[in-house]
Design a protein around this motif. Structure first.
Motif, PDB file in Angstrom:
ATOM      1  N   GLN A 151      32.106  -2.470 -56.623  1.00  0.00           N
ATOM      2  CA  GLN A 151      32.820  -1.285 -56.195  1.00  0.00           C
ATOM      3  C   GLN A 151      33.741  -0.529 -57.508  1.00  0.00           C
ATOM      4  O   GLN A 151      33.729  -0.824 -58.608  1.00  0.00           O
ATOM      5  CB  GLN A 151      33.550  -2.215 -55.637  1.00  0.00           C
ATOM      6  N   CYS A 152      33.395   0.415 -57.406  1.00  0.00           N
ATOM      7  CA  CYS A 152      35.025   1.051 -58.107  1.00  0.00           C
ATOM      8  C   CYS A 152      36.101   0.102 -58.064  1.00  0.00           C
ATOM      9  O   CYS A 152      36.875   0.497 -57.765  1.00  0.00           O
ATOM     10  CB  CYS A 152      34.727   2.338 -57.088  1.00  0.00           C
ATOM     11  N   GLY A 153      36.438   0.446 -59.305  1.00  0.00           N
ATOM     12  CA  GLY A 153      38.128  -0.546 -59.252  1.00  0.00           C
ATOM     13  C   GLY A 153      38.475   0.198 -59.775  1.00  0.00           C
ATOM     14  O   GLY A 153      39.711   0.128 -60.702  1.00  0.00           O
ATOM     15  N   GLY A 154      38.224   1.984 -60.222  1.00  0.00           N
ATOM     16  CA  GLY A 154      39.425   2.850 -60.451  1.00  0.00           C
ATOM     17  C   GLY A 154      39.716   3.852 -59.585  1.00  0.00           C
ATOM     18  O   GLY A 154      40.824   3.151 -59.156  1.00  0.00           O
ATOM     19  N   VAL A 155      39.276   4.967 -59.537  1.00  0.00           N
ATOM     20  CA  VAL A 155      40.102   5.905 -58.642  1.00  0.00           C
ATOM     21  C   VAL A 155      39.759   5.713 -57.114  1.00  0.00           C
ATOM     22  O   VAL A 155      40.716   5.914 -56.574  1.00  0.00           O
ATOM     23  CB  VAL A 155      39.301   7.468 -58.934  1.00  0.00           C
ATOM     24  N   CYS A 156      38.419   4.826 -56.980  1.00  0.00           N
ATOM     25  CA  CYS A 156      38.957   4.779 -55.742  1.00  0.00           C
ATOM     26  C   CYS A 156      38.882   4.202 -55.179  1.00  0.00           C
ATOM     27  O   CYS A 156      39.184   4.323 -54.120  1.00  0.00           O
ATOM     28  CB  CYS A 156      36.721   4.287 -55.532  1.00  0.00           C
ATOM     29  N   GLN A 157      39.375   3.227 -55.950  1.00  0.00           N
ATOM     30  CA  GLN A 157      40.824   2.113 -55.625  1.00  0.00           C
ATOM     31  C   GLN A 157      42.113   2.320 -54.700  1.00  0.00           C
ATOM     32  O   GLN A 157      41.940   1.610 -54.474  1.00  0.00           O
ATOM     33  CB  GLN A 157      39.702   0.591 -56.100  1.00  0.00           C
ATOM     34  N   GLU A 158      41.897   3.228 -56.220  1.00  0.00           N
ATOM     35  CA  GLU A 158      42.965   3.389 -55.712  1.00  0.00           C
ATOM     36  C   GLU A 158      43.324   4.165 -54.935  1.00  0.00           C
ATOM     37  O   GLU A 158      44.913   4.194 -54.469  1.00  0.00           O
ATOM     38  CB  GLU A 158      43.409   4.204 -57.030  1.00  0.00           C
ATOM     39  N   ALA A 159      42.299   5.189 -54.391  1.00  0.00           N
ATOM     40  CA  ALA A 159      42.245   5.701 -53.236  1.00  0.00           C
ATOM     41  C   ALA A 159      42.412   5.098 -51.941  1.00  0.00           C
ATOM     42  O   ALA A 159      42.314   5.239 -50.381  1.00  0.00           O
ATOM     43  CB  ALA A 159      41.526   6.682 -53.241  1.00  0.00           C
ATOM     44  N   GLY A 160      41.901   3.247 -51.999  1.00  0.00           N
ATOM     45  CA  GLY A 160      42.007   3.213 -50.618  1.00  0.00           C
ATOM     46  C   GLY A 160      39.932   3.159 -50.248  1.00  0.00           C
ATOM     47  O   GLY A 160      40.174   2.176 -49.072  1.00  0.00           O
TER      48      GLY A 160
END
Length: 449
Positions: A53-62
């Motif tokens: 899974q995306c661990g950058g912007v997407c994860q920070e956005a939930g």
């Protein structure tokens, strides 16, 4: 694409920019993760079930954003499964960036050239996206890139790589910025203006380019020379060229690069290559000097001097007071009390100017009445009427020779061209059509009639 990947089974973040993915304690981690992802792909396992899974912007956005891995040009890449997740990583375009794009289009339109914003050009199996692409004379295509944020110097998505890719596919790259540090970079042909707010960039005024344009000074290397010998000797007796900084108006730069009278130059010294813009005449003389430095190249007549005196107030004037929504009324020429600050307060004197200006403004007024009557998006007939008004104003400008008359008529032309371009944008957006195609259709119909 993203550089940080979250492995749901291993419960660790993988940094694809590092050889060991950020975990030096796990030898061969990339080969293991990439090999497992390829095995999943061979067995047609959905991307959402591949543990990445995306661990950058997407994860920070939930947001849970599944990804898969690939190798391209020996570079590791993690690709989103869904386009909306990929778009989340795109940087939002600033108001200053948009203002520069609109100004480039308006300046090109005033010079008789067409263009469009955010143009994607197909190159093999990939794309080139240009901020503003101007269709110039004799098939010349100038791709303007407005860079107001940090830009990389290395890698496949760096400034150097993007500029080289555009040039390889027939687009002359022109990069503009307001950052001082870019003036010392030579990865492409940079130009720079002062750091200004969006509403000042968009207004009609003299936006000056303070870096990136040069005049070439040709001189004989003897005891009377003002410049030191570039070869490091006392005096070699040959002829040399030295680039001298020179200001140029941004609107003139846009028009002259499209016309081919200002061209990119690569100036080579003993240990460095400098990239800047110069007139075609200076560029031709420099090429002649490289072929024979024992004879001073002949002076060739330039088509137009790119830097000139102007009676307009400068765009970067500190005490300039203006607002983002100030527009001129197209039905009548403004009086000194209601004219926006920064415009020359004059009245037309020549009969031919009064006739053509009133005719162009009259056609714009008719088109405005048609828009208000429909109470909806512009019709194609309305767009054609607006383009006719812009064509009439341009023809009037070409017939004038007096400087003050041309100044007044240029203001009329810019108002008419801006109204036509704004209407085309609204129509293309409301109908879901390609703006460039709509623009070409309207121009053809206005020219035929």
């Amino acid at each position: 694409m993203a550089n940080i990947v979250w492995h749901t089974k291993l419960r660790i973040h993988l940094d694809l920019t590092l050889d060991d993915l950020g975990h030096e304690e796990h030898e061969g981690l990339w080969d293991m993760v990439y090999g497992m992802d390829r095995m999943y792909a061979a067995r047609a396992v959905p991307v959402a079930e591949r543990d990445l899974q995306c661990g950058g912007v997407c994860q920070e956005a939930g947001v849970v954003a599944p990804m898969h891995l690939r190798m391209r040009n020996e570079r590791r890449e993690a690709v989103h499964e869904r386009r909306e997740d990929e778009d989340r990583h795109t940087v939002t375009i600033s108001d200053e960036h948009k203002a520069y794009q609109e100004r480039i289009l308006r300046a090109a339109e005033a010079g008789g050239f067409c263009g469009d914003n955010e143009v994607r050009t197909r190159v093999g199996r990939s794309w080139i996206q240009t901020d503003t692409l101007i269709e110039g004379a004799d098939g010349l295509r100038v791709g303007w890139e407005v860079q107001l944020s940090t830009a990389g110097t290395d890698g496949p998505r760096s400034v150097r790589a993007r500029a080289a890719k555009a040039q390889k596919n027939g687009i002359t790259p022109a990069w503009h910025t307001d950052r001082n540090d870019y003036a010392h970079r030579h990865d492409t042909h940079w130009t720079r203006s002062n750091n200004l707010p969006a509403h000042v960039i968009a207004k009609i005024g003299d936006l000056r380019v303070i870096s990136g344009f040069r005049k070439l000074d040709f001189w004989h290397c003897d005891l009377h020379a003002d410049h030191p010998c570039p070869h490091g000797v006392r005096r070699c007796g040959k002829y040399h060229a030295t680039p001298v900084p020179k200001d140029v108006l941004f609107d003139d730069l846009v028009r002259n690069t499209a016309a081919g009278t200002i061209v990119p130059v690569q100036f080579r010294t003993l240990n460095k290559t400098h990239r800047f813009w110069a007139t075609r005449a200076d560029h031709n003389r420099y090429n002649d000097l490289l072929n024979n430095d024992h004879q001073l190249p002949a002076v060739t007549e330039d088509v137009r001097t790119p830097s000139r005196a102007s009676h307009n107030h400068p765009t970067c004037r500190p005490d300039l007071t203006t607002t983002a929504s100030v527009t001129a009324t197209p039905t009548t020429l403004q009086t000194p009390t209601d004219r926006p600050s920064g415009l020359l307060v004059v009245q037309p004197t020549a009969p031919v100017l009064e006739t053509t200006a009133s005719q162009a403004l009259g056609e714009s007024a008719l088109a405005d009445q048609a828009r208000s009557a429909n109470a909806g998006p512009e019709s194609l007939e309305t767009l054609i009427e607006l383009q006719r008004a812009a064509n009439a104003a341009r023809n009037a400008l070409q017939r004038l020779s007096d400087h003050e008359e041309r100044e007044r008529q240029q203001y009329v032309l810019l108002e008419a061209a801006q109204s036509a371009q704004a209407a085309i944008t609204r129509y293309a957006t409301s109908q879901g059509l390609n703006r460039f195609d709509v623009q070409q259709t309207v121009r053809g119909a206005a020219h035929d009639t």
